[in-house]
Design a protein around this motif. Sequence first.
Motif, PDB file in Angstrom:
ATOM      1  N   LYS A 163       0.826  -1.202   0.000  1.00 47.53           N
ATOM      2  CA  LYS A 163       0.000   0.000   0.000  1.00 47.53           C
ATOM      3  C   LYS A 163       0.861   1.253   0.000  1.00 47.53           C
ATOM      4  O   LYS A 163       0.345   2.353   0.040  1.00 47.53           O
ATOM      5  CB  LYS A 163      -0.932  -0.009   1.216  1.00 47.53           C
ATOM      6  N   ARG A 164       2.182   1.085   0.000  1.00 42.18           N
ATOM      7  CA  ARG A 164       3.119   2.198  -0.108  1.00 42.18           C
ATOM      8  C   ARG A 164       4.324   1.734  -0.908  1.00 42.18           C
ATOM      9  O   ARG A 164       4.556   0.548  -1.061  1.00 42.18           O
ATOM     10  CB  ARG A 164       3.554   2.769   1.235  1.00 42.18           C
ATOM     11  N   ASP A 165       5.078   2.704  -1.387  1.00 45.74           N
ATOM     12  CA  ASP A 165       6.184   2.363  -2.291  1.00 45.74           C
ATOM     13  C   ASP A 165       7.562   2.427  -1.645  1.00 45.74           C
ATOM     14  O   ASP A 165       8.569   2.381  -2.327  1.00 45.74           O
ATOM     15  CB  ASP A 165       6.146   3.249  -3.535  1.00 45.74           C
ATOM     16  N   ASN A 166       7.619   2.501  -0.316  1.00 45.35           N
ATOM     17  CA  ASN A 166       8.934   2.624   0.336  1.00 45.35           C
ATOM     18  C   ASN A 166       9.192   1.479   1.327  1.00 45.35           C
ATOM     19  O   ASN A 166       9.907   1.658   2.295  1.00 45.35           O
ATOM     20  CB  ASN A 166       9.029   3.964   1.055  1.00 45.35           C
ATOM     21  N   LEU A 167       8.643   0.305   1.064  1.00 43.59           N
ATOM     22  CA  LEU A 167       8.841  -0.816   1.984  1.00 43.59           C
ATOM     23  C   LEU A 167      10.184  -1.479   1.735  1.00 43.59           C
ATOM     24  O   LEU A 167      10.612  -1.650   0.588  1.00 43.59           O
ATOM     25  CB  LEU A 167       7.714  -1.845   1.823  1.00 43.59           C
ATOM     26  N   GLU A 168      10.839  -1.842   2.816  1.00 40.80           N
ATOM     27  CA  GLU A 168      12.107  -2.565   2.753  1.00 40.80           C
ATOM     28  C   GLU A 168      12.261  -3.323   4.070  1.00 40.80           C
ATOM     29  O   GLU A 168      11.558  -3.066   5.043  1.00 40.80           O
ATOM     30  CB  GLU A 168      13.279  -1.607   2.536  1.00 40.80           C
ATOM     31  N   PHE A 169      13.180  -4.269   4.081  1.00 41.93           N
ATOM     32  CA  PHE A 169      13.447  -5.069   5.273  1.00 41.93           C
ATOM     33  C   PHE A 169      14.752  -4.629   5.912  1.00 41.93           C
ATOM     34  O   PHE A 169      15.705  -4.291   5.216  1.00 41.93           O
ATOM     35  CB  PHE A 169      13.578  -6.555   4.909  1.00 41.93           C
ATOM     36  N   GLU A 170      14.799  -4.672   7.242  1.00 37.43           N
ATOM     37  CA  GLU A 170      16.046  -4.426   7.963  1.00 37.43           C
ATOM     38  C   GLU A 170      16.445  -5.697   8.694  1.00 37.43           C
ATOM     39  O   GLU A 170      15.607  -6.372   9.290  1.00 37.43           O
ATOM     40  CB  GLU A 170      15.906  -3.291   8.977  1.00 37.43           C
ATOM     41  N   LEU A 171      17.721  -6.012   8.648  1.00 35.09           N
ATOM     42  CA  LEU A 171      18.266  -7.167   9.353  1.00 35.09           C
ATOM     43  C   LEU A 171      18.475  -6.824  10.818  1.00 35.09           C
ATOM     44  O   LEU A 171      19.109  -5.818  11.147  1.00 35.09           O
ATOM     45  CB  LEU A 171      19.604  -7.585   8.725  1.00 35.09           C
ATOM     46  N   LEU A 172      17.928  -7.669  11.704  1.00 32.30           N
ATOM     47  CA  LEU A 172      18.161  -7.567  13.136  1.00 32.30           C
ATOM     48  C   LEU A 172      18.931  -8.802  13.564  1.00 32.30           C
ATOM     49  O   LEU A 172      18.693  -9.914  13.050  1.00 32.30           O
ATOM     50  CB  LEU A 172      16.843  -7.500  13.919  1.00 32.30           C
TER      51      LEU A 172
END
Length: 177
Positions: A163-172
């Motif tokens: 629903k948005r164009d700025n999704l990304e994953f962060e490694l924890l």
Amino acid sequence: MPVSPSFRTATPADIPGLVALIQSAYRGDASRAGWTTEADLLGGQRTDADMVAAVVNDTSGRMLIAETDGGVLAACCQLENRDGHAYFGTFAVRPDMQGTGLGKQVLAEAERLARDEWDAAEMHMTVISAREELIAWYVRRGYVRTGELSPFPYGDERFGLPKRDNLEFELLVKKLR
């Protein structure tokens, strides 16, 4: 109300219940009963039977199930043994059981299995970086934000409809020993 779950490894017979659990924890109106919803970020499916079957049948890992008295499927998570570290994913707690401490218990059991059974030095996971409240929950449990980002799989509807164009994953990452 505190929950005392029992833990076991999922079998193929668990796949339909797991799909329903994971979907209910993250997508659609039912997910809004809990705090882990992604309904404002993503529509569509969170997983499907083929994706869950791939985890259940993967010999390098397991799908861990938490059940309450009476065998009620309450939570699950994916664990993979990956060359010195473990990967934690597909974590879902029934929305009506969120806030009971069950999620903390599942995470602790996953960390124990990775450390004691696989001798994993670290646990890795990826979280949508826009999920600040969820990331803060993991940080309170000893996970460290690495700043290492990876792209969201836009265009692959198996992972949802953004629903948005700025999704990304962060490694924890968390040290286990």
